[in-house]
Write a protein that holds these residues in place. Structure first.
Motif, mmCIF file in Angstrom:
data_model
loop_
_atom_site.group_PDB
_atom_site.id
_atom_site.type_symbol
_atom_site.label_atom_id
_atom_site.label_comp_id
_atom_site.label_asym_id
_atom_site.label_seq_id
_atom_site.Cartn_x
_atom_site.Cartn_y
_atom_site.Cartn_z
ATOM 1 N N SER A 81 38.827 42.358 40.234
ATOM 2 C CA SER A 81 38.371 42.333 38.844
ATOM 3 C C SER A 81 38.312 43.612 38.104
ATOM 4 C CB SER A 81 36.906 42.011 38.831
ATOM 5 O OG SER A 81 36.627 40.785 39.473
ATOM 6 N N VAL A 82 38.813 43.661 36.705
ATOM 7 C CA VAL A 82 38.921 44.821 36.129
ATOM 8 C C VAL A 82 37.382 44.941 35.572
ATOM 9 C CG1 VAL A 82 39.610 45.696 34.125
ATOM 10 C CG2 VAL A 82 41.076 44.395 35.207
ATOM 11 N N LEU A 83 36.592 44.118 35.311
ATOM 12 C CA LEU A 83 35.377 44.463 34.698
ATOM 13 C C LEU A 83 34.580 43.180 34.986
ATOM 14 C CD1 LEU A 83 36.208 44.876 30.663
ATOM 15 C CD2 LEU A 83 35.383 46.818 32.422
ATOM 16 N N THR A 84 33.122 43.334 35.343
ATOM 17 C CA THR A 84 32.266 42.431 35.535
ATOM 18 C C THR A 84 31.081 42.397 34.755
ATOM 19 O OG1 THR A 84 31.194 43.942 37.284
ATOM 20 C CG2 THR A 84 33.032 42.356 38.227
ATOM 21 N N GLY A 85 30.085 41.264 34.823
ATOM 22 C CA GLY A 85 28.951 41.127 33.904
ATOM 23 C C GLY A 85 28.153 40.015 34.246
ATOM 24 N N ILE A 111 23.678 34.384 35.748
ATOM 25 C CA ILE A 111 25.190 34.420 35.347
ATOM 26 C C ILE A 111 25.786 35.496 35.952
ATOM 27 C CG2 ILE A 111 26.765 34.074 33.615
ATOM 28 C CD1 ILE A 111 25.106 31.518 33.857
ATOM 29 N N ARG A 112 26.897 35.315 36.458
ATOM 30 C CA ARG A 112 27.771 36.394 37.066
ATOM 31 C C ARG A 112 29.297 36.248 36.540
ATOM 32 N NH1 ARG A 112 26.743 41.059 36.593
ATOM 33 N NH2 ARG A 112 28.178 41.619 38.303
ATOM 34 N N TYR A 113 29.995 37.097 35.943
ATOM 35 C CA TYR A 113 31.580 36.658 35.836
ATOM 36 C C TYR A 113 32.220 37.857 35.977
ATOM 37 C CZ TYR A 113 30.604 39.245 31.333
ATOM 38 O OH TYR A 113 30.278 40.255 30.633
ATOM 39 N N ALA A 114 33.513 37.597 35.970
ATOM 40 C CA ALA A 114 34.598 38.710 36.327
ATOM 41 C C ALA A 114 35.808 38.453 35.236
ATOM 42 C CB ALA A 114 35.003 38.660 37.522
ATOM 43 N N LEU A 115 36.461 39.646 34.880
ATOM 44 C CA LEU A 115 37.452 39.571 34.015
ATOM 45 C C LEU A 115 38.604 40.176 35.019
ATOM 46 C CD1 LEU A 115 36.067 41.067 30.788
ATOM 47 C CD2 LEU A 115 36.551 38.755 31.316
ATOM 48 N N ASP A 116 39.884 39.685 34.794
ATOM 49 C CA ASP A 116 41.124 40.160 35.644
ATOM 50 C C ASP A 116 41.940 40.930 34.917
ATOM 51 O OD1 ASP A 116 39.875 38.698 37.698
ATOM 52 O OD2 ASP A 116 40.822 36.751 37.065
ATOM 53 N N ARG A 117 41.673 41.045 33.525
ATOM 54 C CA ARG A 117 42.372 42.097 32.842
ATOM 55 C C ARG A 117 41.543 42.659 31.699
ATOM 56 N NH1 ARG A 117 46.047 39.662 35.026
ATOM 57 N NH2 ARG A 117 48.186 39.108 34.851
ATOM 58 N N PRO A 118 42.288 43.978 31.320
ATOM 59 C CA PRO A 118 41.338 44.609 30.333
ATOM 60 C C PRO A 118 41.121 43.929 29.285
ATOM 61 C CG PRO A 118 43.103 46.313 31.364
ATOM 62 C CD PRO A 118 43.408 44.763 31.762
ATOM 63 N N CYS A 166 17.368 32.787 31.576
ATOM 64 C CA CYS A 166 16.833 34.099 30.495
ATOM 65 C C CYS A 166 17.087 34.158 29.016
ATOM 66 C CB CYS A 166 17.097 35.266 30.993
ATOM 67 S SG CYS A 166 19.066 35.791 31.074
ATOM 68 N N GLY A 167 18.066 33.063 28.863
ATOM 69 C CA GLY A 167 18.520 33.002 27.386
ATOM 70 C C GLY A 167 19.478 34.344 26.863
ATOM 71 N N SER A 168 19.939 34.940 27.671
ATOM 72 C CA SER A 168 20.963 36.053 27.472
ATOM 73 C C SER A 168 22.208 35.619 26.745
ATOM 74 C CB SER A 168 21.336 36.967 28.614
ATOM 75 O OG SER A 168 20.170 37.787 28.910
ATOM 76 N N ARG A 169 22.803 35.942 25.487
ATOM 77 C CA ARG A 169 23.877 35.652 25.151
ATOM 78 C C ARG A 169 25.025 36.475 26.161
ATOM 79 N NH1 ARG A 169 25.185 33.848 19.573
ATOM 80 N NH2 ARG A 169 22.880 33.482 19.644
ATOM 81 N N VAL A 170 26.200 35.512 26.288
ATOM 82 C CA VAL A 170 27.116 35.988 27.545
ATOM 83 C C VAL A 170 28.310 36.057 26.598
ATOM 84 C CG1 VAL A 170 28.172 35.909 29.754
ATOM 85 C CG2 VAL A 170 25.667 35.383 29.423
ATOM 86 N N TRP A 171 28.824 35.168 26.109
ATOM 87 C CA TRP A 171 30.293 35.096 25.356
ATOM 88 C C TRP A 171 30.093 34.203 24.248
ATOM 89 C CZ3 TRP A 171 31.358 33.786 30.709
ATOM 90 C CH2 TRP A 171 31.849 32.561 31.065
ATOM 91 N N HIS A 172 31.016 34.227 23.256
ATOM 92 C CA HIS A 172 31.347 33.273 22.133
ATOM 93 C C HIS A 172 32.683 32.570 22.243
ATOM 94 C CE1 HIS A 172 28.256 35.621 19.387
ATOM 95 N NE2 HIS A 172 27.644 34.942 20.329
ATOM 96 N N SER A 178 26.434 42.581 28.081
ATOM 97 C CA SER A 178 26.517 41.541 29.374
ATOM 98 C C SER A 178 27.379 42.138 30.319
ATOM 99 C CB SER A 178 27.009 40.223 29.159
ATOM 100 O OG SER A 178 28.202 40.105 28.770
ATOM 101 N N LEU A 179 28.086 43.424 30.123
ATOM 102 C CA LEU A 179 29.183 44.081 30.815
ATOM 103 C C LEU A 179 28.257 44.960 31.723
ATOM 104 C CD1 LEU A 179 32.065 44.715 28.404
ATOM 105 C CD2 LEU A 179 31.902 43.100 30.787
ATOM 106 N N ASP A 180 28.640 44.960 32.954
ATOM 107 C CA ASP A 180 28.103 45.880 34.106
ATOM 108 C C ASP A 180 28.048 47.306 33.653
ATOM 109 O OD1 ASP A 180 27.019 43.924 35.221
ATOM 110 O OD2 ASP A 180 28.769 43.988 36.883
ATOM 111 N N GLU A 181 29.351 47.518 32.951
ATOM 112 C CA GLU A 181 29.631 49.163 32.828
ATOM 113 C C GLU A 181 29.860 49.029 31.312
ATOM 114 O OE1 GLU A 181 29.565 51.958 34.848
ATOM 115 O OE2 GLU A 181 28.731 50.620 36.280
ATOM 116 N N PRO A 182 29.117 50.027 30.456
ATOM 117 C CA PRO A 182 29.634 49.949 29.099
ATOM 118 C C PRO A 182 30.924 50.048 28.540
ATOM 119 C CG PRO A 182 28.278 52.059 29.820
ATOM 120 C CD PRO A 182 28.350 51.185 31.009
#
Length: 142
Positions: free
Chosen positions: A8-12, A19-26, A85-91, A106-110
């Motif tokens: 993963s490049v980014l996680t959140g 909810i947990r997700y990962a992004l494989d590209r920037p 928890c109602g947190s918006r994660v993506w659109h 929602s990203l772990d790192e800003p």
């Protein structure tokens, strides 16, 4: 060495951790949106949208709920959030759209906003300063 999952490049995830997700590209682009809806959704002065290709997103855990709303530009926006928890994660629906907008908080790192594109600047709050030289649009870009 064979890997079952790409690195993963980014996680959140959401605020409660369901909810947990990962992004494989920037990200492709980062937007800072000053529209009324993004202010309401983020409960802040603006919203941060991290644009990614849907194929680069992996939902690792949890179940998202969906809600749709009309946008100022006349489209309908699919909004995905944590059922706990109602947190918006993506659109955007990754099953239907080539690109979606991960909610920056929602990203772990800003994310670095120094090259972000500011949109709906015609609606920014008084006192919000957009950095000199930033790319900007009075409304939504084409």
């Amino acid at each position: 060495m064979t890997r079952s999952e790409p690195e993963s490049v980014l996680t959140g995830g959401c605020q409660c951790g369901a909810i947990r997700y990962a992004l494989d590209r920037p990200p492709q682009e980062i937007y800072v949106c000053h529209c009324r809806e993004c202010r309401k959704q983020s409960a802040s002065a603006f919203g941060i949208s991290v644009m990614v290709r849907s194929v680069d997103l992996r939902l690792l855990q949890g179940t998202l709920r969906r809600w749709s709303r009309p946008t100022d530009s006349g489209r309908t926006l699919a909004c995905f959030f944590c059922a706990e928890c109602g947190s918006r994660v993506w659109h955007g629906d990754p099953e239907q759209a080539e690109e979606i907008s991960i909610k920056g908080g929602s990203l772990d790192e800003p994310v670095d906003l120094s090259d972000a594109i500011h949109i709906w600047t015609s609606r920014k709050l008084p006192g919000v300063i957009i950095p000199e030289g930033s790319r900007r649009h009075e409304e939504e870009p084409d």
